[in-house]
Write a protein that holds these residues in place. Structure first.
Motif, mmCIF file in Angstrom:
data_model
loop_
_atom_site.group_PDB
_atom_site.id
_atom_site.type_symbol
_atom_site.label_atom_id
_atom_site.label_comp_id
_atom_site.label_asym_id
_atom_site.label_seq_id
_atom_site.Cartn_x
_atom_site.Cartn_y
_atom_site.Cartn_z
ATOM 1 N N HIS A 110 0.871 -1.174 0.000
ATOM 2 C CA HIS A 110 0.000 0.000 0.000
ATOM 3 C C HIS A 110 0.912 1.229 0.000
ATOM 4 O O HIS A 110 1.153 1.853 1.036
ATOM 5 N N TRP A 111 1.439 1.550 -1.183
ATOM 6 C CA TRP A 111 2.521 2.510 -1.301
ATOM 7 C C TRP A 111 2.162 3.896 -0.776
ATOM 8 O O TRP A 111 2.950 4.509 -0.034
ATOM 9 N N ARG A 132 13.352 3.822 6.550
ATOM 10 C CA ARG A 132 12.089 3.223 6.108
ATOM 11 C C ARG A 132 11.399 4.085 5.057
ATOM 12 O O ARG A 132 10.830 3.556 4.095
ATOM 13 N N LEU A 133 11.468 5.410 5.218
ATOM 14 C CA LEU A 133 10.888 6.289 4.204
ATOM 15 C C LEU A 133 11.642 6.122 2.889
ATOM 16 O O LEU A 133 11.028 6.075 1.813
ATOM 17 N N GLY A 134 12.947 6.003 2.964
ATOM 18 C CA GLY A 134 13.735 5.744 1.764
ATOM 19 C C GLY A 134 13.329 4.444 1.101
ATOM 20 O O GLY A 134 13.212 4.362 -0.131
ATOM 21 N N GLN A 135 13.091 3.405 1.907
ATOM 22 C CA GLN A 135 12.625 2.122 1.362
ATOM 23 C C GLN A 135 11.302 2.289 0.620
ATOM 24 O O GLN A 135 11.104 1.708 -0.456
ATOM 25 N N ALA A 136 10.399 3.049 1.208
ATOM 26 C CA ALA A 136 9.090 3.253 0.586
ATOM 27 C C ALA A 136 9.231 3.977 -0.743
ATOM 28 O O ALA A 136 8.604 3.601 -1.747
ATOM 29 N N LEU A 137 10.059 5.016 -0.777
ATOM 30 C CA LEU A 137 10.250 5.769 -2.009
ATOM 31 C C LEU A 137 10.946 4.906 -3.061
ATOM 32 O O LEU A 137 10.607 4.963 -4.249
ATOM 33 N N TRP A 138 11.907 4.100 -2.619
ATOM 34 C CA TRP A 138 12.619 3.212 -3.545
ATOM 35 C C TRP A 138 11.678 2.160 -4.130
ATOM 36 O O TRP A 138 11.803 1.768 -5.305
ATOM 37 N N SER A 139 10.725 1.715 -3.328
ATOM 38 C CA SER A 139 9.789 0.679 -3.778
ATOM 39 C C SER A 139 8.745 1.215 -4.750
ATOM 40 O O SER A 139 8.062 0.440 -5.415
ATOM 41 N N SER A 140 8.621 2.527 -4.813
ATOM 42 C CA SER A 140 7.626 3.151 -5.681
ATOM 43 C C SER A 140 8.242 3.510 -7.026
ATOM 44 O O SER A 140 9.239 4.230 -7.087
ATOM 45 N N SER A 168 13.604 7.143 -8.650
ATOM 46 C CA SER A 168 14.727 7.935 -9.147
ATOM 47 C C SER A 168 14.794 9.336 -8.530
ATOM 48 O O SER A 168 15.699 10.107 -8.843
ATOM 49 N N ASP A 169 13.854 9.662 -7.644
ATOM 50 C CA ASP A 169 13.857 10.985 -7.020
ATOM 51 C C ASP A 169 15.104 11.183 -6.162
ATOM 52 O O ASP A 169 15.565 10.265 -5.479
ATOM 53 N N CYS A 219 17.060 10.497 1.807
ATOM 54 C CA CYS A 219 16.560 9.750 2.984
ATOM 55 C C CYS A 219 17.611 8.767 3.487
ATOM 56 O O CYS A 219 17.897 8.696 4.692
ATOM 57 N N PHE A 220 18.210 8.019 2.561
ATOM 58 C CA PHE A 220 19.229 7.050 2.962
ATOM 59 C C PHE A 220 20.489 7.745 3.473
ATOM 60 O O PHE A 220 21.123 7.272 4.421
#
Length: 236
Positions: free
Chosen positions: A75-76, A99-107, A112-113, A119-120
């Motif tokens: 649930h992105w 974790r926020l970086g993980q979410a953005l990476w998964s989207s 590529s943002d 975040c990382f």
């Protein structure tokens, strides 16, 4: 209790037992939510976090864990919203930025943002000993920026911090080979196969065997590939 997280179901049982005498203990409820997530019960974890947040909307730990559980459910948008809120509530927690970086990476929308990398980077600044942070930074350099040299340095750091991280080690091996460093790649694979149990190091035995063939080390290649076959995950 956290030592039980290598056995998530056991941790769930311990938390449920604790709740019999500490029914409203927020820390125990949060630990239960985390154990449920680790054991694959994402929906139960979400519901537990939501219960905690009904009591306190500024519970940043519950908010971040909720986002992580939503991420596991793919649930992105919900995950990104809740993880951003956790960072806003407590910007000094490295794991929240991670974790926020993980979410953005998964989207696919945000992968590529530049914010994903930021975040990382912030997570690494706050906690320079978290191996997976450096792995993800390396991924960004490798896949988005096509910067193999910086990616390699990040993967090296990840492996240095956690020698059992097969994903980071495999990525490092790929970078070494991209630079034509077959000697370095072989040394890495040998180190992995000497320090990690065969089933976990299956990929390293296989890659080492294939590379030994390319290097003309036929006898060594046969031995490595036979070990790879014997140690294939799921066998035995």
């Amino acid at each position: 209790l956290r030592t039980g997280y290598n056995q998530p179901q056991r941790a769930v049982g311990i938390c449920r037992d604790l709740l019999k005498s500490h029914a409203d203990d927020g820390e125990v409820l949060l630990l239960l939510a985390e154990a449920l997530l680790l054991s694959g019960h994402e929906r139960d974890s979400v519901e537990m976090c939501e219960r905690l947040l009904r009591e306190n909307r500024e519970d940043h730990a519950a908010m971040s864990l909720l986002g992580l559980a939503e991420l596991a459910e793919e649930h992105w948008m919900e995950a990104e919203t809740d993880l951003r809120q956790a960072v806003d509530l407590c910007p000094d927690k490295a794991i929240y930025h991670f974790r926020l970086g993980q979410a953005l990476w998964s989207s696919s929308k945000h992968r590529s943002d530049r914010e994903t990398l930021q975040c990382f980077m912030q997570a690494a600044k706050l906690d320079p000993f978290h191996a997976r942070t450096f792995f993800h930074i390396g991924q960004y350099y490798h896949e988005i920026m096509k910067d193999i040299s910086n990616a390699q340095r990040c993967f090296e750091k990840a492996v240095e911090l956690d020698g059992s991280d097969g994903e980071a080690a495999a990525a490092l091996g790929g970078c070494l080979l991209a630079h034509g460093d077959q000697v370095g790649a072989l040394a890495l694979y040998r180190k992995i196969t000497m320090t990690i149990p065969p089933k976990q190091a299956h990929w390293a035995w296989l890659r080492m065997g294939l590379l030994q063939i390319r290097c003309g080390e036929a006898a060594e290649a046969i031995s490595s590939l036979q070990t790879a076959l014997r140690s294939k995950p799921g066998d035995g």
